[in-house]
Design a protein around this motif. Structure first.
Motif, short mmCIF file in Angstrom:
data_model
loop_
_atom_site.label_atom_id
_atom_site.label_comp_id
_atom_site.label_asym_id
_atom_site.label_seq_id
_atom_site.Cartn_x
_atom_site.Cartn_y
_atom_site.Cartn_z
N ASN A 85 25.22 -13.05 36.86
CA ASN A 85 26.38 -12.53 36.12
C ASN A 85 26.54 -11.01 36.19
OD1 ASN A 85 28.04 -14.48 35.18
ND2 ASN A 85 27.32 -14.41 33.08
N GLN A 86 25.97 -10.36 37.17
CA GLN A 86 26.03 -8.90 37.31
C GLN A 86 25.59 -8.18 36.02
OE1 GLN A 86 30.10 -8.37 38.62
NE2 GLN A 86 29.53 -8.81 40.74
N VAL A 87 24.56 -8.76 35.39
CA VAL A 87 24.03 -8.21 34.14
C VAL A 87 22.50 -8.17 34.16
CG1 VAL A 87 23.81 -8.69 31.65
CG2 VAL A 87 25.99 -9.05 32.80
N GLU A 88 21.89 -9.10 34.92
CA GLU A 88 20.45 -9.30 34.81
C GLU A 88 19.88 -9.90 36.08
OE1 GLU A 88 20.76 -13.60 32.59
OE2 GLU A 88 21.49 -11.80 31.59
N LYS A 89 18.56 -9.76 36.19
CA LYS A 89 17.78 -10.44 37.23
C LYS A 89 16.97 -11.51 36.51
CE LYS A 89 19.09 -7.61 40.47
NZ LYS A 89 19.89 -7.99 41.62
N SER A 125 16.89 -22.42 30.31
CA SER A 125 16.54 -22.53 31.74
C SER A 125 15.10 -22.14 32.02
CB SER A 125 17.48 -21.65 32.58
OG SER A 125 17.25 -20.28 32.29
N GLN A 126 14.34 -21.80 30.97
CA GLN A 126 12.95 -21.35 31.11
C GLN A 126 12.86 -20.15 32.06
OE1 GLN A 126 10.82 -24.84 32.38
NE2 GLN A 126 10.92 -25.77 30.36
N GLY A 127 13.81 -19.21 31.89
CA GLY A 127 13.88 -18.06 32.79
C GLY A 127 13.35 -16.79 32.17
N LEU A 128 12.64 -16.01 32.99
CA LEU A 128 12.23 -14.67 32.60
C LEU A 128 13.32 -13.73 33.11
CD1 LEU A 128 9.91 -13.09 31.26
CD2 LEU A 128 9.05 -12.65 33.55
N VAL A 129 13.76 -12.81 32.26
CA VAL A 129 14.94 -12.01 32.56
C VAL A 129 14.64 -10.52 32.43
CG1 VAL A 129 17.38 -11.69 32.05
CG2 VAL A 129 16.30 -13.88 31.53
N LEU A 130 15.10 -9.75 33.42
CA LEU A 130 15.07 -8.29 33.37
C LEU A 130 16.52 -7.83 33.29
CD1 LEU A 130 12.49 -7.61 36.23
CD2 LEU A 130 12.03 -7.83 33.78
N TYR A 131 16.89 -7.16 32.21
CA TYR A 131 18.28 -6.78 31.97
C TYR A 131 18.56 -5.37 32.48
CZ TYR A 131 18.24 -10.82 28.95
OH TYR A 131 18.12 -12.10 28.48
N TYR A 132 19.65 -5.23 33.26
CA TYR A 132 20.14 -3.91 33.62
C TYR A 132 21.47 -3.61 32.94
CZ TYR A 132 22.65 -6.50 37.31
OH TYR A 132 23.43 -7.39 38.01
N ASN A 142 19.89 1.17 37.98
CA ASN A 142 20.74 1.03 39.17
C ASN A 142 19.95 0.46 40.34
OD1 ASN A 142 23.23 1.88 38.08
ND2 ASN A 142 22.58 4.01 38.25
N ALA A 143 18.68 0.85 40.44
CA ALA A 143 17.82 0.29 41.49
C ALA A 143 17.56 -1.19 41.22
CB ALA A 143 16.51 1.06 41.57
N LEU A 144 17.37 -1.55 39.96
CA LEU A 144 17.18 -2.96 39.62
C LEU A 144 18.43 -3.76 39.98
CD1 LEU A 144 15.39 -5.14 38.26
CD2 LEU A 144 16.55 -4.56 36.11
N ARG A 145 19.59 -3.24 39.63
CA ARG A 145 20.86 -3.90 39.94
C ARG A 145 21.01 -4.14 41.45
NH1 ARG A 145 25.70 -3.41 36.98
NH2 ARG A 145 24.74 -1.67 35.89
N ALA A 146 20.54 -3.20 42.25
CA ALA A 146 20.70 -3.25 43.70
C ALA A 146 19.70 -4.18 44.40
CB ALA A 146 20.59 -1.85 44.28
N LEU A 147 18.68 -4.66 43.69
CA LEU A 147 17.70 -5.53 44.34
C LEU A 147 18.38 -6.79 44.86
CD1 LEU A 147 14.70 -5.37 41.84
CD2 LEU A 147 14.88 -4.24 44.07
N PRO A 148 18.06 -7.19 46.08
CA PRO A 148 18.68 -8.40 46.62
C PRO A 148 18.10 -9.67 45.99
CG PRO A 148 17.07 -7.52 48.18
CD PRO A 148 17.17 -6.54 47.04
#
Length: 117
Positions: A39-43, A73-80, A100-106
């Protein structure tokens, strides 16, 4: 509870908050998980097991730079960015990494999370 995340050979510091969900995650460390953008919010990465939701609010509103657990979803989330308030979200800690680096991770980026020495 101090943790370290290894993101593309960069060591990142963080902390887990003192509550049951974060303590349970801490006991699972070290973990190496594959993160994808959502959702262009989190990894987010599948944790592969459920964590307890006792002792935490039924919904939470994480902010940028925080670590969360999404129970459905039993997901671990890193929020940017901020996703808003959602049922089943639990804020578990924070990390110190360029958002911004987190957001850019593929998609498919492997991140190792371990207890800090």
């Amino acid at each position: 509870m101090q943790i370290e995340l290894t993101i593309n050979d960069t060591l990142v510091t963080g902390d887990l908050y003192d509550h049951p969900v974060a303590r349970e995650l801490f006991e699972l460390l070290p973990l190496e998980l594959v993160f994808n953008d959502f959702n262009q919010v989190e990894k987010v990465a599948p944790l592969g097991s459920s964590l307890t939701l006792r002792g935490v609010p039924r919904a939470d509103a994480p902010g940028p730079g925080e670590i969360g657990y999404y129970a459905p979803s039993q997901g671990l989330v890193l929020y940017y960015d901020s996703p808003g308030r959602w049922p089943g979200l639990v804020v578990m800690g924070q990390f110190d990494y360029d958002l911004n680096a987190l957001r850019a991770l593929p998609d498919g980026t492997r991140i190792r999370i371990a207890a800090a020495p």
